[in-house]
Design an enzyme around this catalytic site. Structure first.
Site, short mmCIF file in Angstrom:
data_model
loop_
_atom_site.label_atom_id
_atom_site.label_comp_id
_atom_site.label_asym_id
_atom_site.label_seq_id
_atom_site.Cartn_x
_atom_site.Cartn_y
_atom_site.Cartn_z
N GLU A 148 -18.29 10.47 0.14
CA GLU A 148 -17.96 10.39 -1.28
C GLU A 148 -18.84 9.38 -2.00
O GLU A 148 -19.30 9.64 -3.12
CB GLU A 148 -16.48 10.06 -1.43
CG GLU A 148 -15.58 11.23 -1.02
CD GLU A 148 -14.13 10.84 -0.78
OE1 GLU A 148 -13.29 11.75 -0.70
OE2 GLU A 148 -13.83 9.63 -0.68
N GLY A 167 0.82 -1.20 0.00
CA GLY A 167 0.00 0.00 0.00
C GLY A 167 0.86 1.25 0.00
O GLY A 167 2.03 1.25 -0.38
N PHE A 168 0.29 2.35 0.46
CA PHE A 168 0.99 3.63 0.44
C PHE A 168 2.31 3.57 1.21
O PHE A 168 3.35 4.00 0.74
CB PHE A 168 0.10 4.73 1.03
CG PHE A 168 -1.04 5.12 0.15
CD1 PHE A 168 -0.84 5.94 -0.95
CD2 PHE A 168 -2.32 4.67 0.41
CE1 PHE A 168 -1.89 6.30 -1.77
CE2 PHE A 168 -3.38 5.03 -0.41
CZ PHE A 168 -3.17 5.85 -1.50
N GLY A 169 2.26 3.03 2.43
CA GLY A 169 3.46 2.98 3.26
C GLY A 169 4.51 2.04 2.71
O GLY A 169 5.70 2.37 2.65
N VAL A 192 2.25 -13.68 4.43
CA VAL A 192 3.16 -13.93 5.55
C VAL A 192 2.41 -14.70 6.63
O VAL A 192 1.33 -14.30 7.07
CB VAL A 192 3.72 -12.62 6.12
CG1 VAL A 192 4.60 -12.90 7.34
CG2 VAL A 192 4.53 -11.89 5.05
#
Length: 422
Positions: free
Chosen positions: A172, A17-19, A83
């Site tokens: 949204e 993801g983003f991180g 994992v």
């Protein structure tokens, strides 16, 4: 190259993801071998999932392959797997891919597996509602919406929508369903947003929350604040309205659940391996330097963690990913505390309407905020090709009346439409 048992990497990143992606990109040129393990092949731009669900964007526009994005990062290998175990003391991780287990040794581990949907103890709601956490969630909701709008006019349950949660995702989704119905489908619909707190977009508060509520109501969306969903069964949503003042029942085929998050399952694996404490949502209570428990070479970032009440937003995860890599590569001293630089928050409501909050005193709304929202999300969208396609899709959807994302959907006959709310 496929990893063999006990292959060593300087850095192992779990999650794309983003991180996780920010951490992998930060490693470029740092002279460290790295392995990125992800349970999915794509890097998901999660803030735009609702636009896939409502036909604005195509699936691939927001979910390019992770290995393609990192193809120039020669020191980073990408594998798809799950994992299953971490042994902190010998620094060994086990993941499952291609039907067998692989063991790798690591110098440092960065966990960035994000969050899952929380149903506040009512796990049966997962089968009765639509979530928006994965690309498959978005395409599933999109196909369902297509079928709902194909339903006969007298089937009111098909065009009645309940959105649970009035954070950014809920607002949204509700705004885009209303716009989809009015400008693209030319259908009368009933949309209700249910929020347990007293404001929509509670993180913004004040005038921005008031503006958002007024904008939704102007678009025909009913907003119930101070209200809770107490049951979802047999196509009926039961709502405790206005702190118990009344009970409301809504017959619907569509409930979008955007209330509450819980840490991913990998957070529990790390908590057990390191002795790290967790909060009620299962998030890791990481140290100030993002390390986990008493283990100096395991870092956790993003939505799977809790630190100083930082918001569960992509900028936090990205900054944390870069911070962890800077410590690992000694650009920062070991133990350096992470400090989040808040660049502000924004949320779109509908075409031409959005809110943005840079600081407590600097806020703006309306068309200016809408333009800023488009620019910021375009900047962070991965890949020049995807950015170009997004611009074209936004022009067609927001200036025109098209919904190009629905071209991917095979129209579902009404008799096969799934009644998800029961």
């Amino acid at each position: 190259m496929r990893t063999d048992d006990a292959t060593y990497y300087d850095v192992v990143i779990v999650g794309s993801g983003f991180g996780g992606l920010a951490a992998a990109r930060r490693l470029r040129g740092r002279g460290k071998s790295a392995l990125l393990i992800s349970s999915t092949p794509e890097y998901l731009f999660q803030p735009l999932l609702y636009q896939v669900a409502t036909g604005v964007l195509h699936r691939d526009d927001i979910a390019p392959r992770t290995d393609a994005l990192l193809r120039r990062h020669r020191d980073v290998e990408v594998v798809e797997g799950e994992v299953t175990a971490v042994d902190a003391m010998p620094a060994v991780l086990t993941y499952r891919a291609d039907g067998r287990d692989h063991r790798v040794r690591y110098g440092s581990l960065i966990a960035a597996t994000g969050a899952a949907q929380s149903y506040f103890g009512r796990d049966e709601y997962a089968d009765r509602t639509f979530a928006l956490k994965t690309i498959d969630d978005a395409t599933r909701l999109r196909a369902h919406l297509r079928a709902c709008f194909n339903a006969p006019a007298q089937d009111t349950a098909a065009t009645t929508f309940v959105v649970v949660g009035a954070g950014a995702t809920g607002v949204e989704v509700a705004g885009q369903i209303a716009e989809l119905a009015r400008r693209h489908e030319h259908r009368e619909v009933a949309i209700t947003v249910v929020e347990g707190l007293d404001e929509v977009l509670p993180a913004f508060g004040g005038g921005l929350s008031d503006y958002t509520r007024a904008s939704l109501e102007k678009a025909g969306v009913e907003v119930l604040t101070g209200s809770m969903v107490t049951d979802i069964a047999d196509g009926v949503v039961t709502i405790d309205v206005h702190d118990g003042a009344a009970t409301r029942k809504i017959t619907t085929d569509t409930v979008v659940w955007s209330a509450g998050v819980a840490a991913s399952g990998f957070a529990g694996v790390l908590a057990e391996a390191t002795g790290c404490d967790t909060d009620r949502a299962g998030r890791l209570l990481v140290n100030d330097d993002l390390t986990v428990g008493g283990v100096a070479n395991i870092y956790a970032i993003g939505d799977m963690t809790s630190l100083h009440d930082y918001p569960g937003q992509s900028p936090v995860a990205m900054q944390q990913g870069r911070h962890a890599v800077d410590i690992i590569t000694r650009k920062l001293y070991p133990g350096s505390a992470f400090h989040y630089l808040d660049k502000g928050s924004m949320s779109i409501i509908s075409r031409g309407r959005a809110v943005a909050k840079l600081t407590e005193r600097i806020t703006f709304r309306g068309l200016l905020a809408f333009g800023a929202w488009l620019a910021v999300h375009l900047y962070y969208l991965a890949g020049m090709g995807n950015r170009a396609k997004a611009v074209v899709a936004w022009i067609r959807s927001f200036l025109g009346t098209a919904r190009p994302g629905f071209a991917e959907v095979t129209r579902t006959p009404q008799e096969h439409r799934e009644r998800i709310a029961g």
